[in-house]
Enzyme design. Structure first.
Site, PDB file in Angstrom:
ATOM      1  N   GLN A 187     -29.759-129.392 -50.604  1.00 40.18           N
ATOM      2  CA  GLN A 187     -30.812-128.918 -51.494  1.00 40.18           C
ATOM      3  C   GLN A 187     -31.046-129.966 -52.570  1.00 40.18           C
ATOM      4  OE1 GLN A 187     -30.264-125.034 -53.291  1.00 40.18           O
ATOM      5  NE2 GLN A 187     -31.684-125.525 -54.951  1.00 40.18           N
ATOM      6  N   CYS A 225     -33.235-122.789 -53.437  1.00 37.11           N
ATOM      7  CA  CYS A 225     -32.129-122.305 -52.613  1.00 37.11           C
ATOM      8  C   CYS A 225     -32.562-121.195 -51.662  1.00 37.11           C
ATOM      9  CB  CYS A 225     -30.962-121.838 -53.482  1.00 37.11           C
ATOM     10  SG  CYS A 225     -31.372-120.522 -54.652  1.00 37.11           S
ATOM     11  N   HIS A 277     -28.034-117.668 -56.805  1.00 38.00           N
ATOM     12  CA  HIS A 277     -28.081-118.703 -55.772  1.00 38.00           C
ATOM     13  C   HIS A 277     -28.016-118.071 -54.385  1.00 38.00           C
ATOM     14  CE1 HIS A 277     -27.665-122.668 -54.094  1.00 38.00           C
ATOM     15  NE2 HIS A 277     -26.461-122.440 -53.607  1.00 38.00           N
ATOM     16  N   ASP A 295     -24.471-123.881 -47.658  1.00 39.75           N
ATOM     17  CA  ASP A 295     -24.893-123.909 -49.059  1.00 39.75           C
ATOM     18  C   ASP A 295     -25.426-125.304 -49.336  1.00 39.75           C
ATOM     19  OD1 ASP A 295     -25.094-124.097 -51.830  1.00 39.75           O
ATOM     20  OD2 ASP A 295     -23.219-123.052 -52.233  1.00 39.75           O
TER      21      ASP A 295
END
Length: 235
Positions: free
Chosen positions: A93, A99, A173, A188
């Site tokens: 990211q 996100c 998130h 992630d």
């Protein structure tokens, strides 16, 4: 695309299946998979989620405890190593507040054998460009994907909560959990690599991901800002 302090920044997405389903369909997702709420982690509530489940999205609060846990986890993995399948689609990211879209792309990118993309659609073109690219390169491609950026911005304006100011720092998130080759992966975009959480299966992905979600909740037990959604076959 707007920038704040020299870094690309988008408005955050709401954790709302209706918003996310409209978003991915506008970008070209077809077929009978969609996002649905997971109303709790108890077995009887997990049993209510349509099967099969191709991915699990978690929205959670970012805290100092969480950041310390991440650092410790990274040190442990670097020390002992881990196995990560080369079939896992993973991206970095590089855009603030993106996100939600990164979580969606992690979910869809790891379910390309299950879903269909409309010919010539944003999603079909984006994933074609991502083939053979590194996680960082995939993140950069998202910065340049103006059509996805526009679709994200339109979706961020929808939902049941007020849209925050663009320059506002977010404390929530999105991450994604998927199954690949019998292993449960946490994806992630703010981490350097996927996290292998051990054995799972297509049939037990939701239940096994719920175990890991509970660990996230234990980090900030007094914070109720956790939501879970499943990417499920609904017809």
């Amino acid at each position: 695309m707007a920038t704040v302090a020299g870094k690309p920044r988008w408005l955050p997405l709401e954790s709302n299946p209706d918003v996310l389903n409209k978003f991915v369909k506008n970008m070209g997702l077809r077929g009978d998979y969609e996002f649905t709420d997971v109303f709790g982690l108890d077995p009887e509530l997990l049993a209510m989620v349509p099967q099969p489940v191709g991915g699990v999205l978690l929205l959670f609060p970012v805290s100092d405890n969480y950041m310390e846990r991440n650092a410790e986890e990274a040190r442990e993995i670097e020390a002992r190593g881990q196995t990560v399948s080369d079939q896992v689609y993973f991206m970095k990211q590089t855009i603030s507040n993106a996100c939600g879209t990164v979580g969606l792309l992690h979910c869809l990118g790891n379910n390309q054998a299950r879903v269909q993309f409309e010919d010539g659609s944003y999603l079909q073109r984006y994933f074609a460009q991502c083939a053979g690219k590194s996680p960082a390169e995939r993140g950069k491609l998202l910065e340049e994907a103006n059509e996805i950026s526009s679709a994200h911005e339109a979706s961020a304006q929808e939902g049941q909560t007020d849209t925050p100011a663009l320059e506002e720092d977010q404390t929530l998130h999105f991450i994604c959990f998927v199954e690949k080759e019998g292993q449960l992966y946490e994806l992630d975009g703010n981490k350097e690599f996927p996290i292998n959480h051990g054995p799972t299966s297509p049939d037990t992905l939701l239940q096994d991901a719920a175990v890991v979600v509970r660990r996230f909740m234990e980090v900030t037990p007094d914070d109720m800002r956790f939501t879970v959604m499943a990417f499920s076959k609904t017809q």
